[in-house]
Design a protein around this motif. Structure first.
Motif: not given
Length: 463
Positions: A69-71, A115-122
């Motif tokens: 979602s972050a992309a 969700l926050a961790i995934g967005a940060s890693s991206q």
């Protein structure tokens, strides 16, 4: 005057990397604290092996969704605003998990944190890579991985110190770095390359002049960016022949980073060692030793990626991970985990941590953030993060079951084989990116010189 400007730009770049990397600290803390918390959560919520895996894996599923979602958000809203959104999710998730009163609420809160961790890693590695100068990009992006390792160490120490207190306090302490990340990002600039992608060239120039040693250097870099400026490309771009070598290299590292077993050790080490007869306190101390090893090896890796190079570091360290896992598997297979055997077992697992984290884990976010063209960098990094979290989800859902089916010794031997495979993958597909600008790497993709082995020349030589 030039010296003052250089020092000012360097200090600002360091500060930007420090604040942004706080997202890595949260990443590490929220993924690591579950290993200690499980020892309290299991009896309180009567968790079975399967339900323990679900609670643990909820954060990974959330991370998988979050990085995908972050992309589009990072390309539309900007890297900075996306990190602020991730910090907000960290705050919300931490509050909910601290007051969870059922397995369902606990799992939901872990999903939000994911969700926050995934967005940060991206997005955090991209943000740092797009601001950092080429000669320091390696160490500055690895600051994100250092923050992850440091966050995991803090979580292990916290778990050990609070083992006789409530698991709620363990989770609740995560609110401190979340607040730092949220407030800090409010004062940081946008990525100059994202600004250029939006056509905001003067704003991009202003940011570059603030973080480079001279106005002339900033102007030269902006010219490189604008010369290769393209509109945002669709997802299909990362699979086109000219970009495919970058996709293979970055996604391969992302998958192998997890399939080699590092997070299996991090999540379940206390449980595995407690079952082997170490006792709860000793098992938690083993996790602290693992955390110290992670911080030490990532600190070294932050120097080595710019001194040795990314590819060289991986090729030198991965064989050590294989040897450590072979020894570790033998110790569990032979049942020699008591007395002197306990020290050999602990040394082997710390050795594995040093060599695996110091290679693949150091390189994953750095290589992923630097190999893609600007037009599809957000999408490409999203694919890298999704591969990482997808593999992590598989590992976190199956580790305890593998240990039950194969035994701890067989499980570690399986991970040793995957580590050996990763060595040959790096040798064949991962180029050296040390000291090259993002635009130079893009040019190498366009002219076919990206891969370490030139297939066309190799075929011609063979003939």
């Amino acid at each position: 005057m030039a010296s003052t400007s250089n020092a000012r730009g360097r200090s600002l770049t360091n500060f930007i990397a420090l604040i942004a990397a706080t997202g890595g600290l949260l990443f590490g803390y929220d993924t690591g604290i579950i290993s200690a918390a499980l020892l309290q959560l299991t009896p309180q919520f009567r968790l079975t092996t399967e339900s323990a895996e679900i609670v643990t894996s909820a954060v990974i599923l959330g991370a998988l969704i979050g990085c995908i979602s972050a992309a589009p958000l990072s390309d539309k809203l900007g890297r900075r605003r996306t990190i602020i959104a991730a910090a907000t999710l960290f705050l919300i998730g931490t509050v909910i998990v601290t007051y969870a009163d059922s397995v369902i609420v606990l799992t939901l809160a872990r999903l939000i944190l994911g969700l926050a961790i995934g967005a940060s890693s991206q997005i955090v590695p991209i943000y740092i890579a797009e601001i950092a100068p080429p000669e320091r990009r390696g160490s500055l992006v690895v600051a994100f991985q250092f923050a992850i390792a440091f966050g995991q160490l803090v979580s292990f120490v916290t778990g050990y110190l609070l083992q006789d207190y409530s698991w709620r306090l363990m989770f609740g302490l995560g609110v401190i770095p979340a607040v730092i990340l949220f407030i800090g990002m409010l004062f940081l600039p946008n990525s100059p390359r994202w600004l250029a992608m939006q056509g905001e060239f003067e704003q991009a120039r202003d940011v570059l002049r603030r973080v480079r040693h001279s106005d002339e250097a900033a102007d030269r870099e902006l010219k490189e960016i604008t010369d290769q400026h393209d509109e945002k490309a669709p997802l299909s771009e990362v699979f086109k022949p000219w970009v495919r070598p970058a996709t293979i290299a970055s996604v391969g590292i992302a998958l192998l980073c997890q399939l080699t077993g590092v997070n299996a050790v991090m999540y379940y080490a206390p449980t595995i060692f407690a079952d082997a007869g170490f006792g709860q306190s000793s098992a938690l101390l083993t996790s602290v030793a693992i955390g110290v090893a992670m911080v030490g090896t990532v600190t070294f890796g932050g120097w080595a990626v710019d001194a040795w190079g990314r590819r060289t570091l991986m090729l030198r360290f991965i064989p050590g991970a294989v040897i450590s896992l072979v020894i570790l598997g033998f110790m569990f297979f032979a049942g020699a985990t008591h007395g002197t055997g306990a020290f050999i077992t602990a040394a082997a697992i710390v050795g594995y941590t040093i060599f695996n984290v110091g290679s693949l884990s150091v390189a994953i976010w750095l290589v992923g953030a630097e190999v893609y063209p600007l037009s599809c960098r957000g999408t490409g990094m999203s694919l890298v993060a999704a591969s990482h979290w997808g593999a992590d989800l598989i590992i976190s859902l199956t580790t305890l079951s593998m240990v039950r089916a194969l035994g701890a010794g067989g499980t570690f031997w399986l991970f040793a084989a995957v580590n050996a495979l990763s060595f040959f993958f790096v040798l064949r597909y991962v180029p050296e990116t040390k000291g090259r600008s993002l635009e130079q790497l893009e040019a190498s993709l366009r002219n076919g010189t990206f891969a370490p082995v030139d297939r066309k020349n190799a075929a011609a030589t063979a003939e």
